[in-house]
Design a protein around this motif. Structure first.
Motif, PDB file in Angstrom:
ATOM      1  N   ASP A 124      -4.265   1.388  -5.081  1.00  0.00           N
ATOM      2  CA  ASP A 124      -5.562   1.134  -4.447  1.00  0.00           C
ATOM      3  C   ASP A 124      -5.805   2.209  -3.405  1.00  0.00           C
ATOM      4  N   VAL A 151       3.041  -3.577  -7.991  1.00  0.00           N
ATOM      5  CA  VAL A 151       2.791  -2.405  -7.152  1.00  0.00           C
ATOM      6  C   VAL A 151       1.320  -2.029  -7.331  1.00  0.00           C
ATOM      7  N   ALA A 152       0.578  -2.154  -6.238  1.00  0.00           N
ATOM      8  CA  ALA A 152      -0.876  -1.950  -6.330  1.00  0.00           C
ATOM      9  C   ALA A 152      -1.238  -0.480  -6.194  1.00  0.00           C
ATOM     10  N   SER A 209       2.954  -7.593   6.097  1.00  0.00           N
ATOM     11  CA  SER A 209       2.178  -8.820   6.337  1.00  0.00           C
ATOM     12  C   SER A 209       2.728  -9.948   5.468  1.00  0.00           C
ATOM     13  N   ILE A 221       2.118 -14.962   0.111  1.00  0.00           N
ATOM     14  CA  ILE A 221       1.863 -13.552  -0.206  1.00  0.00           C
ATOM     15  C   ILE A 221       2.663 -12.681   0.755  1.00  0.00           C
ATOM     16  N   LYS A 273       2.981  -8.707   1.639  1.00  0.00           N
ATOM     17  CA  LYS A 273       2.370  -7.407   1.341  1.00  0.00           C
ATOM     18  C   LYS A 273       3.337  -6.269   1.668  1.00  0.00           C
ATOM     19  N   PRO A 274       3.141  -5.129   1.015  1.00  0.00           N
ATOM     20  CA  PRO A 274       4.041  -3.994   1.269  1.00  0.00           C
ATOM     21  C   PRO A 274       3.988  -3.464   2.701  1.00  0.00           C
ATOM     22  N   ASP A 275       2.963  -3.801   3.460  1.00  0.00           N
ATOM     23  CA  ASP A 275       2.905  -3.351   4.861  1.00  0.00           C
ATOM     24  C   ASP A 275       3.645  -4.312   5.792  1.00  0.00           C
ATOM     25  N   LEU A 280       1.668 -13.937   4.377  1.00  0.00           N
ATOM     26  CA  LEU A 280       0.626 -14.963   4.450  1.00  0.00           C
ATOM     27  C   LEU A 280       1.014 -16.209   3.669  1.00  0.00           C
ATOM     28  N   TRP A 307       1.209 -17.090   9.131  1.00  0.00           N
ATOM     29  CA  TRP A 307       1.213 -15.667   8.753  1.00  0.00           C
ATOM     30  C   TRP A 307       2.092 -14.885   9.707  1.00  0.00           C
ATOM     31  N   GLN A 308       2.376 -13.669   9.308  1.00  0.00           N
ATOM     32  CA  GLN A 308       2.976 -12.683  10.195  1.00  0.00           C
ATOM     33  C   GLN A 308       2.184 -11.390  10.015  1.00  0.00           C
ATOM     34  N   PRO A 309       2.071 -10.611  11.082  1.00  0.00           N
ATOM     35  CA  PRO A 309       1.240  -9.403  11.016  1.00  0.00           C
ATOM     36  C   PRO A 309       1.955  -8.262  10.291  1.00  0.00           C
ATOM     37  N   PRO A 310       1.218  -7.186  10.012  1.00  0.00           N
ATOM     38  CA  PRO A 310       1.813  -5.999   9.400  1.00  0.00           C
ATOM     39  C   PRO A 310       3.034  -5.543  10.195  1.00  0.00           C
ATOM     40  N   MET A 369       3.137  -5.991  -3.901  1.00  0.00           N
ATOM     41  CA  MET A 369       2.528  -7.239  -3.436  1.00  0.00           C
ATOM     42  C   MET A 369       3.305  -8.345  -4.117  1.00  0.00           C
TER      43      MET A 369
END
Lengths: 261, 261
Positions: free
Chosen positions: A120, A117-118, A60, A54, A56-58, A62, A74-77, A27
């Motif tokens: 979760d 690196v999360a 995304s 932000i 994200k590792p997928d 934001l 934003w941009q999507p996954p 992240m």
DNA sequence: CGTTGGATCTCGGAA
DNA sequence: TTCCGAGGTCCAACG
């Protein structure tokens, strides 16, 4: 390293951090003064200002301003993030296909940047909406009224799916429309549309359902109903039954069951 | 101080940082291992895992996992955030009334925490959706067809608002339904509903509109249409006109104007 | 893939 | 305040 934080990184430092974060599927957050252009389903531009970015590792991407729950851009996954440096400025670009969309962030100054690196593995458990309501009514039909027997769920008609179809004690056909929140006039109109399907002699729903000469009752099932909808439902002969969607988490049940073992 | 960052803060340090951030109306971010409970319109729980927590100065509260554009848990603007320490653990609580909702975050361990007061006076400019399309058609009715004259916008009927109402070259009434994206069958059904209002002899729309003995044409106006909708529209006699919403930013215009000064 | 419909939808505008 | 509809809706389920 699992994470990294930099305070007031210069352009190259921020670039390296983002690169490293992307590589490690971390992240990434940046708090930066930036300018944003979006091109895709719509078109937007946002002049310089300090925002939280932000990645994200997928995939995304934001950008959050200091107001609202939703990101300003934003941009999507599954979008791809590219990083570049031009003229001592950091540029972040996120793009995707189908539909083709591009987000470009020009970063002037960064207050701080981080990646981490999360770990979760938990998934949210959520309860209290239309699906739960339907489940509950199928299991406890007496919540609608004594003698109610559901016969079908998601019953397909010309005007869409009827949430629950059933019969009352006297064998009359019942058309249930569920709403997990306060119902408005649209819900009543929706039921009217379903009923019109049954009234149409071209359709042989009635035969299929073996309710040829029975009455057909339209029911709106929701926790509450607004004034307009109440008026309309009374006028149209649609009944209203108050049912609140159950707020029960699976884990709660498990806990309860465990206790009784 | 405009901002502060702490790496691996202990419970009290994180508490102080959040308190300070709230006091200064700053954007607060925490990357923490946390457990979350939400109670309100629905009910949810999320077991421990590492997530990004954001508290905005407008009261918005977001928790982001490493996937998806949307937060896994959130509270809307104007929610109140409370911070507490119990048994050497940080607790964040966000609540609001109307509707009554509560989010509780139990923070076990924080990788890093920050607050920063954002200077952001820019507002996003967005173009390319239904409103722009309507504006454009009112201004350039020939985009629909030669001789088309819009007479009303947001025209109220029993079944909702008609996007644009007008007349063709021969004086026939035209009912326009606009979609900024690819149109589906729902859009066609929507038009059918409007047309049924006009067919109903109880309504005196026709008289109002001075089109008593005219033909009434239903038009679906969208950049494109899917196969099902195309079939249905042809069957129902609904015409389709391809119009793409304009993607023009006000600033672009200003810039252009400035250049010509 | 595209389509459909719910959502703690959110957000803004109007009554 | 409530209501209503658009949204770069997002998102998951389904064909």
């Amino acid at each position: 390293m699992k994470y990294k934080i930099l305070e007031k990184p210069n352009c190259e430092e921020a670039y390296d951090l983002v690169k490293e974060g992307l590589c490690k599927k971390a992240m990434i957050t940046l708090f930066s003064c930036c300018k944003i252009i979006y091109e895709g389903r719509a078109l937007s531009q946002l002049d310089f200002g300090e925002r939280l970015i932000i990645i994200k590792p997928d995939g995304s991407f934001l950008v959050h301003q200091e107001k609202k729950v939703e990101p300003v851009n934003w941009q999507p996954p599954k979008s791809r993030t590219k990083v570049n440096v031009h003229d001592n400025e950091l540029f972040l670009e996120s793009y995707r296909r189908t539909p083709k969309e591009r987000l470009e962030v020009e970063v002037k100054k960064t207050l701080f940047a981080s990646y981490s690196v999360a770990k979760d593995y938990a998934e949210i458990e959520l309860a209290g909406y239309e699906k739960d309501m339907g489940d509950m009514i199928m299991k406890k039909p007496y919540l609608i009224e004594e003698g109610f027997k559901p016969t079908a769920r998601e019953y397909s008609t010309e005007h869409g799916f009827i949430d629950i179809l059933g019969k009352d004690y006297d064998g009359n056909l019942m058309v249930l429309e569920l709403k997990a929140r306060k119902a408005g006039t649209n819900a009543v109109k929706q039921i009217k549309r379903y009923l019109s399907d049954f009234e149409n002699p071209e359709n042989d729903y009635l035969k299929d359902l073996g309710a040829e000469k029975q009455k057909i009752r339209g029911l709106l099932v929701a926790p509450s109903i607004n004034e307009d909808a109440k008026e309309l439902s009374e006028k149209e002969g649609i009944e209203f039954v108050s049912v609140t969607p159950p707020k029960e988490l699976k884990n709660d049940k498990k806990v309860t069951l465990d206790i009784f073992k």
